[in-house]
Design a protein around this motif. Sequence first.
Motif, short mmCIF file in Angstrom:
data_model
loop_
_atom_site.label_atom_id
_atom_site.label_comp_id
_atom_site.label_asym_id
_atom_site.label_seq_id
_atom_site.Cartn_x
_atom_site.Cartn_y
_atom_site.Cartn_z
N GLU A 13 0.81 -1.22 0.00
CA GLU A 13 0.00 0.00 0.00
C GLU A 13 0.85 1.27 0.00
O GLU A 13 0.43 2.30 -0.54
CB GLU A 13 -0.97 0.00 1.19
N ASP A 60 -2.59 11.20 5.94
CA ASP A 60 -2.61 10.03 5.06
C ASP A 60 -1.87 8.83 5.66
O ASP A 60 -2.01 7.71 5.17
CB ASP A 60 -1.97 10.38 3.72
N LYS A 93 0.29 13.88 -0.53
CA LYS A 93 0.09 13.04 0.63
C LYS A 93 0.91 13.55 1.81
O LYS A 93 2.02 14.07 1.62
CB LYS A 93 0.49 11.59 0.33
N HIS A 119 1.91 1.94 -3.60
CA HIS A 119 0.77 2.44 -4.36
C HIS A 119 0.44 3.89 -3.99
O HIS A 119 0.21 4.74 -4.86
CB HIS A 119 -0.45 1.55 -4.10
N LEU A 120 0.43 4.18 -2.69
CA LEU A 120 0.04 5.50 -2.21
C LEU A 120 1.04 6.58 -2.61
O LEU A 120 0.66 7.69 -3.01
CB LEU A 120 -0.13 5.47 -0.69
#
Length: 332
Positions: A6, A140, A120, A9-10
């Motif tokens: 994750e 985030d 983010k 991806h983030l």
Amino acid sequence: MKDKNELNHLLKINFPIIMAPMFLVSNLEMMKAGIRAGIMSTFPSLNYRKDGELEKVLDELNAYCKLHSGSYGVNIIVQKSNPLSLKHTKICLEKQVPFFITSLGNPKDVIDGAHAYGGKVFCDVTNLVHAKKCVDVNCDGFIAVGQGAGGHAGPNPLQVLIPALKEIFPNTPIVAAGGITNGAGLLSVQVLGASGASIGTRFIASTEAGVNDNYKNAVVSSGMDDIVMTTKLSGTPCAVINNDAAKKMGYTQNWLEKWLSSNQQTKKWFKMLVQIRGMKKLEKSVLPNNYQSLWTAGKSSELVHDIISCEEIVNRIKQEHEKILKELSHLI
């Protein structure tokens, strides 16, 4: 790994490592090396304090990211005692920095500004109280700063802090910081529930780091017991190599300094003074051909044995991580 992790991806990276922001250590060449290696490279905004410096670096990094698989971010101390906090936040938001790490204050303005263009924001947290405040303003993710970290280390072990954060905030990604320098360390915090690791001390001993060779060699030669905490440098507990300079400076504030740091009328200005003095001390210690020796580092210096390039460091961690994963699969 890019599709499964994750953090990858983030943050639009291909390996779940953040090159931690290090005051006076992180530089443009380190950032570019990390970007080429496919990780998230970060630096403190306070490394660029002269007019026009920060804007120039951000323009160069924005252009560089378009050519490579990694990305970059900026660490901003959002505490009121940082006189450049508002100015640097404004510059970074205007340049649309893709990633932020906030420290020591209310991150709301940074979060709101970054989210307006898709940026983010992860927040440094050392306990659950800090974490709750950050979640309340829509962060985030967390940088879980535990024991053993370089710079402003936390009081809690990652073995407790990460699972506790995961249990209470299951939908918030966690990056572990403190004592991680190799593939085994990365895998260990992933098992605990972290999506990745923030690594700093290992990158001080890199060819790209602009600090003097004495500092790099001190990281290589220092063990875990050579790292001590002091509040004399910034007012907040900070990890340094316990050499003659650190012993001369001392480890705790005296009663007057503690009073000035807590008094409602004086704490903002006194903390600002302490931080400015601390920055000047560190600046003298990291410059080439300088014989001052007040150096920050984490306990992972115990596991740093050589000075190599940033890309070699990342590649070594990747190889170790993959090797250990294969070894573990044979045990199941």
